[in-house]
Write a protein that holds these residues in place. Sequence first.
Motif, PDB file in Angstrom:
ATOM      1  N   PRO A 151       0.849  -1.064  -0.065  1.00  0.00           N
ATOM      2  CA  PRO A 151       0.231   0.002  -0.055  1.00  0.00           C
ATOM      3  C   PRO A 151       0.871   1.196  -0.030  1.00  0.00           C
ATOM      4  CG  PRO A 151       0.039  -1.019   2.265  1.00  0.00           C
ATOM      5  CD  PRO A 151       1.085  -1.706   1.412  1.00  0.00           C
ATOM      6  N   TYR A 152       0.292   2.292  -0.492  1.00  0.00           N
ATOM      7  CA  TYR A 152       1.188   3.567  -0.616  1.00  0.00           C
ATOM      8  C   TYR A 152       1.079   4.253   0.707  1.00  0.00           C
ATOM      9  CZ  TYR A 152       3.664   7.744  -2.110  1.00  0.00           C
ATOM     10  OH  TYR A 152       4.418   8.662  -2.445  1.00  0.00           O
ATOM     11  N   SER A 153       2.188   3.507   1.827  1.00  0.00           N
ATOM     12  CA  SER A 153       2.188   3.803   3.057  1.00  0.00           C
ATOM     13  C   SER A 153       3.710   3.717   3.484  1.00  0.00           C
ATOM     14  CB  SER A 153       1.290   3.251   4.005  1.00  0.00           C
ATOM     15  OG  SER A 153       1.715   3.361   5.337  1.00  0.00           O
ATOM     16  N   TYR A 154       4.321   5.055   3.635  1.00  0.00           N
ATOM     17  CA  TYR A 154       5.735   4.918   4.114  1.00  0.00           C
ATOM     18  C   TYR A 154       6.228   3.748   5.220  1.00  0.00           C
ATOM     19  CZ  TYR A 154      10.597   6.696   4.269  1.00  0.00           C
ATOM     20  OH  TYR A 154      11.634   6.705   4.271  1.00  0.00           O
ATOM     21  N   SER A 204       6.041   0.723   5.064  1.00  0.00           N
ATOM     22  CA  SER A 204       5.142  -0.578   5.261  1.00  0.00           C
ATOM     23  C   SER A 204       6.112  -1.606   4.218  1.00  0.00           C
ATOM     24  CB  SER A 204       3.820  -0.458   4.750  1.00  0.00           C
ATOM     25  OG  SER A 204       3.681  -0.102   3.600  1.00  0.00           O
TER      26      SER A 204
END
Lengths: 117, 113
Positions: free
Chosen positions: B95-98, B100
Amino acid sequence: GESVGLHLPTLSVQEGDNSIINCAYSNSASDYFIWYKQESGKGPQFIIDIRSNMDKRQGQRVTVLLNKTVKHLSLQIAATQPGDSAVYFCAENMVPNSGGSNYKLTFGKGTLLTVNP
Amino acid sequence: AAGVIQSPRHLIKEKRETATLKCYPIPRHDTVYWYQQGPGQDPQFLISFYEKMQSDKGSIPDRFSAQQFSDYHSELNMSSLELGDSALYFCASSPYSYNSPLHFGNGTRLTVT
C-alpha cells in the motif's frame, strides 16, 4: 551500494541452536530496515522490520537489532529449525527524493543459513 | 491470505525475442515494484509504479518497459532479449504508506538461450 557476488556468506547451525545473521547497510540516511527470507524457487518473504528510531524489535522467535552508529543490522533466530534453512537478506529503505516512490529498497548480500538436524 | 501473483512461472526465450511478464498485486495494494535477481545475487530494483504512474526507476535497461493498468496489475515488457537477461524477475506490492513492507511474488524465471 551494489552487491556483487556469486558466493554467499554461509552460516551452518545445529537444530535448536540460536542463529545470528549480520548485515552492514550502506546509507546513513536510511530509516527503515527489513529482513527477508528467501527459499529456493520462491520470492523474498517478509520476516521482521525495524524503524531507525528503534534499536531492537522482537517477533516470534526472531529479534532484529539495529546499530546506527556503525550501520549494522542483525537478525537473531531462536531455537533454529530445519524449516529456517534459506537465504536471508537485509534491505534498507533509502529516504525517497521528493516525488519519488515511498520505496527504493536496496538489498544487502544474502546469507545462506543451513540448519543441520 | 491473497499474495502477489506472477505469471508465467517459467519462460524460455531466444536471443532477440521479446517477453512479457505479468504481476497481480495483493488486493488494495496500489504500488507495484519490479526486481531482477541473478543467480546467487541480491534482488536489484528495476522500476516501480503508484496509481498507474511510474514513481521510481532503478537499473532497468532501455530495452525494458513496464506499466501499471487500471486494475493495478503490472506488466514488464522485455525486448531484444540478451543472454544476460536470464534471471528471476520478482514483482512486489505494497500500500502507498511509507515504511510498510513490500510483499513479493514467487517470481518468473526467464531463461534466454
